[in-house]
Design a protein around this motif. Sequence first.
Motif, PDB file in Angstrom:
ATOM      1  N   LEU A   1      10.637  11.816 -18.932  1.00 25.42           N
ATOM      2  CA  LEU A   1      11.714  10.768 -18.631  1.00 25.42           C
ATOM      3  C   LEU A   1      11.821  10.384 -17.392  1.00 25.42           C
ATOM      4  CD1 LEU A   1      14.067   9.234 -19.807  1.00 25.42           C
ATOM      5  CD2 LEU A   1      15.459  11.384 -19.625  1.00 25.42           C
ATOM      6  N   MET A   2      11.794  11.762 -16.389  1.00 24.62           N
ATOM      7  CA  MET A   2      12.045  11.241 -14.673  1.00 24.62           C
ATOM      8  C   MET A   2      10.896  10.664 -14.286  1.00 24.62           C
ATOM      9  SD  MET A   2      14.874  12.388 -14.106  1.00 24.62           S
ATOM     10  CE  MET A   2      15.083  12.355 -12.476  1.00 24.62           C
ATOM     11  N   SER A   3       9.645  10.785 -14.974  1.00 26.39           N
ATOM     12  CA  SER A   3       8.561  10.115 -14.243  1.00 26.39           C
ATOM     13  C   SER A   3       8.288   8.459 -14.598  1.00 26.39           C
ATOM     14  CB  SER A   3       7.187  10.616 -14.784  1.00 26.39           C
ATOM     15  OG  SER A   3       7.080  10.594 -16.134  1.00 26.39           O
ATOM     16  N   LEU A   4       9.178   8.269 -15.585  1.00 22.90           N
ATOM     17  CA  LEU A   4       9.381   6.633 -16.043  1.00 22.90           C
ATOM     18  C   LEU A   4      10.644   6.309 -15.528  1.00 22.90           C
ATOM     19  CD1 LEU A   4       7.867   7.135 -19.667  1.00 22.90           C
ATOM     20  CD2 LEU A   4       6.677   6.099 -17.697  1.00 22.90           C
ATOM     21  N   LEU A   5      11.687   6.921 -15.552  1.00 23.26           N
ATOM     22  CA  LEU A   5      13.078   6.666 -15.302  1.00 23.26           C
ATOM     23  C   LEU A   5      13.246   6.166 -13.712  1.00 23.26           C
ATOM     24  CD1 LEU A   5      15.821   6.076 -16.394  1.00 23.26           C
ATOM     25  CD2 LEU A   5      16.456   8.374 -15.960  1.00 23.26           C
ATOM     26  N   LEU A   6      12.801   7.078 -12.920  1.00 20.54           N
ATOM     27  CA  LEU A   6      12.750   6.900 -11.537  1.00 20.54           C
ATOM     28  C   LEU A   6      12.279   5.645 -11.230  1.00 20.54           C
ATOM     29  CD1 LEU A   6      12.739  10.504  -9.890  1.00 20.54           C
ATOM     30  CD2 LEU A   6      14.705   9.008 -10.101  1.00 20.54           C
ATOM     31  N   PRO A   7      11.090   5.295 -11.376  1.00 17.92           N
ATOM     32  CA  PRO A   7      10.180   3.906 -10.833  1.00 17.92           C
ATOM     33  C   PRO A   7      11.258   2.737 -11.634  1.00 17.92           C
ATOM     34  CG  PRO A   7       8.938   5.367 -11.468  1.00 17.92           C
ATOM     35  CD  PRO A   7      10.203   6.263 -12.080  1.00 17.92           C
ATOM     36  N   ALA A   8      11.655   2.977 -12.603  1.00 21.65           N
ATOM     37  CA  ALA A   8      12.641   1.888 -13.429  1.00 21.65           C
ATOM     38  C   ALA A   8      14.026   1.370 -12.468  1.00 21.65           C
ATOM     39  CB  ALA A   8      12.748   2.226 -14.820  1.00 21.65           C
ATOM     40  N   LEU A   9      14.624   2.653 -12.229  1.00 23.13           N
ATOM     41  CA  LEU A   9      15.514   2.598 -11.506  1.00 23.13           C
ATOM     42  C   LEU A   9      15.579   1.922 -10.267  1.00 23.13           C
ATOM     43  CD1 LEU A   9      17.369   5.887 -12.560  1.00 23.13           C
ATOM     44  CD2 LEU A   9      17.971   3.668 -13.096  1.00 23.13           C
ATOM     45  N   PHE A  10      14.305   2.422  -9.583  1.00 21.41           N
ATOM     46  CA  PHE A  10      13.993   1.876  -8.073  1.00 21.41           C
ATOM     47  C   PHE A  10      13.755   0.306  -8.343  1.00 21.41           C
ATOM     48  CE2 PHE A  10      10.843   0.631  -4.948  1.00 21.41           C
ATOM     49  CZ  PHE A  10      11.437   0.838  -4.021  1.00 21.41           C
ATOM     50  N   LEU A  11      13.103  -0.040  -9.145  1.00 22.96           N
ATOM     51  CA  LEU A  11      12.647  -1.411  -9.432  1.00 22.96           C
ATOM     52  C   LEU A  11      13.910  -2.341  -9.630  1.00 22.96           C
ATOM     53  CD1 LEU A  11      10.470  -3.553  -9.774  1.00 22.96           C
ATOM     54  CD2 LEU A  11      10.262  -3.253 -12.191  1.00 22.96           C
ATOM     55  N   ALA A  12      15.034  -1.816 -10.572  1.00 26.10           N
ATOM     56  CA  ALA A  12      16.253  -2.548 -10.659  1.00 26.10           C
ATOM     57  C   ALA A  12      17.013  -2.697  -9.332  1.00 26.10           C
ATOM     58  CB  ALA A  12      16.693  -1.746 -11.925  1.00 26.10           C
TER      59      ALA A  12
ATOM     60  N   ALA B   1       2.203  12.386  -9.047  1.00 32.50           N
ATOM     61  CA  ALA B   1       1.837  13.649  -8.779  1.00 32.50           C
ATOM     62  C   ALA B   1       2.847  14.970  -8.972  1.00 32.50           C
ATOM     63  CB  ALA B   1       0.995  13.767  -7.357  1.00 32.50           C
ATOM     64  N   ILE B   2       3.968  14.582  -8.243  1.00 32.45           N
ATOM     65  CA  ILE B   2       5.320  15.703  -8.205  1.00 32.45           C
ATOM     66  C   ILE B   2       5.718  15.781  -9.822  1.00 32.45           C
ATOM     67  CG2 ILE B   2       7.590  15.831  -7.690  1.00 32.45           C
ATOM     68  CD1 ILE B   2       7.002  13.920  -5.281  1.00 32.45           C
TER      69      ILE B   2
ATOM     70  N   ILE C   1       0.723  -1.293   0.056  1.00 36.68           N
ATOM     71  CA  ILE C   1       0.114  -0.049   0.114  1.00 36.68           C
ATOM     72  C   ILE C   1       0.865   1.268   0.127  1.00 36.68           C
ATOM     73  CG2 ILE C   1      -1.463   1.354   1.566  1.00 36.68           C
ATOM     74  CD1 ILE C   1      -2.792  -1.112   2.312  1.00 36.68           C
ATOM     75  N   LEU C   2       1.896   1.361   0.858  1.00 34.28           N
ATOM     76  CA  LEU C   2       2.821   2.343   0.848  1.00 34.28           C
ATOM     77  C   LEU C   2       3.551   2.721  -0.356  1.00 34.28           C
ATOM     78  CD1 LEU C   2       4.393   2.237   4.388  1.00 34.28           C
ATOM     79  CD2 LEU C   2       2.711   3.645   3.609  1.00 34.28           C
ATOM     80  N   VAL C   3       3.854   1.601  -0.991  1.00 36.63           N
ATOM     81  CA  VAL C   3       4.609   1.650  -2.432  1.00 36.63           C
ATOM     82  C   VAL C   3       3.503   2.209  -3.531  1.00 36.63           C
ATOM     83  CG1 VAL C   3       5.587   0.546  -4.559  1.00 36.63           C
ATOM     84  CG2 VAL C   3       6.349  -0.103  -2.023  1.00 36.63           C
ATOM     85  N   LEU C   4       2.257   1.648  -3.528  1.00 32.99           N
ATOM     86  CA  LEU C   4       1.177   2.235  -4.313  1.00 32.99           C
ATOM     87  C   LEU C   4       0.941   3.830  -4.064  1.00 32.99           C
ATOM     88  CD1 LEU C   4      -1.040   1.965  -6.466  1.00 32.99           C
ATOM     89  CD2 LEU C   4      -2.400   1.300  -4.397  1.00 32.99           C
ATOM     90  N   PHE C   5       0.865   4.283  -2.856  1.00 34.12           N
ATOM     91  CA  PHE C   5       0.548   5.681  -2.463  1.00 34.12           C
ATOM     92  C   PHE C   5       2.133   6.492  -2.903  1.00 34.12           C
ATOM     93  CE2 PHE C   5      -2.331   5.002   1.405  1.00 34.12           C
ATOM     94  CZ  PHE C   5      -3.037   4.562   0.543  1.00 34.12           C
ATOM     95  N   ALA C   6       3.350   5.815  -2.970  1.00 33.04           N
ATOM     96  CA  ALA C   6       4.372   6.456  -3.086  1.00 33.04           C
ATOM     97  C   ALA C   6       4.347   6.655  -4.779  1.00 33.04           C
ATOM     98  CB  ALA C   6       5.504   5.745  -2.646  1.00 33.04           C
ATOM     99  N   GLY C   7       3.940   5.634  -5.467  1.00 31.61           N
ATOM    100  CA  GLY C   7       3.988   5.843  -6.736  1.00 31.61           C
ATOM    101  C   GLY C   7       2.983   6.710  -7.477  1.00 31.61           C
TER     102      GLY C   7
END
Length: 397
Positions: free
Chosen positions: A46-57, A18-19, A7-13
């Motif tokens: 780019l940042m809206s897609l890149l940051l989640p990808a980097l976090f997942l990796a 939103a940011i 749930i926290l990860v979903l809210f953070a996403g």
Amino acid sequence: MYLLMAILVLFAGIGHLAIWTRLHSFIHALPYRQWLIDIGEYSTYLMSLLLPALFLAWWMMQPQRAALETGNGTETTTLYYLWYAYGVVCILAFVAACLLWLFYWSESHAAANYFREQLVERLVFDNEADQLLAKKSVRTAHKFPGNQILRMEVNRKELLLRRLPEQLDGLTITHISDLHLKGHMAEAFYHKIVDQVNDLQSDLIVISGDIFDRDQCFPWSARTLSRLSAPCGVYFILGNHENRTSDPELARKTLIDDGLISLGGRHRTLMIRDYPVLLAGNELPWHPPAADMSTVDPASYDQPPFKLLVAHTPDQFGWACTHDFDLMLAGHVHGGQIRLPGLGPIVSPSIYGTRYACGVFYSTPTMMHVSRGISGTTPLRIYCSPEITQLVLRQAK
């Protein structure tokens, strides 16, 4: 534990999106050169897609604990702290976004006390896509589920104005915005728009900017916009997209030569029904200056004039209130252009985000109407149909 973490990860996403969508909106509202705006916009994408990808990796490469075992105990990595801090920021952004959504929702419901809306006609041109869409890429985009670029809404809104003089009760203004003559919507599309606007037979017609995107469409004005007709005149201002032409002032001259009246950076007074109506234009921040209201002499009027401002962006709402306008008409934000059912717009090119995406707003002493516009540079309007609006001015009881 795992459910709470999910749930926290979903809210953070959601907070992360939103940011970056809010940053995108802010950048698009700035008066910088288009190439610089484009860099800013593409960077936010780019940042809206890149940051989640980097976090997942990074997450997938971690051991079961986000720490490194050493001979002296447990040492947490610096990168762990950075992701943790960004996650906290994103969760706070999620909370802020929820609170803002509730505020915007309550504000829009409060504004419902100031107007009454009626759907006049819903026009569906989907069967004429081959004639109205000039490019194959646009015709392909038109088939995207929920895309309403060829579904026009004609509506009538009665605005209840507290300071409206009795003589002007029932005055009608057709408000359109953001035509974006660029070449991806065919000239035949704009002929249909002009016909619908003229059929409303309003006292005034007002276009609140972003008329041209390309020089090659200047000649279209003589064959389309020059046919607009209203007893008290057809008025316009320029928007940010005229800066994409080789010369914004040539765009202005083209429209003036075709019989339209420019309000950009100036004001003028009409006598309508034997009552003074002051019309002013504000093209800030792209075409300064705004109309100089200090040159208006109250002593020159037998009665206090009804004051109408035409601005391109709703970001000038505060300017209108400060200068004591009764009514402001704006466009620019296209209703958000992509709207999610139940949530509304997710992006809007305004320093206020999606707050003024479309509709009617009130802040003493000014009422503002923001049009969803006619077209756009991107041929996608997801659950956000273009609109032609006839405003009927009424005295508030």
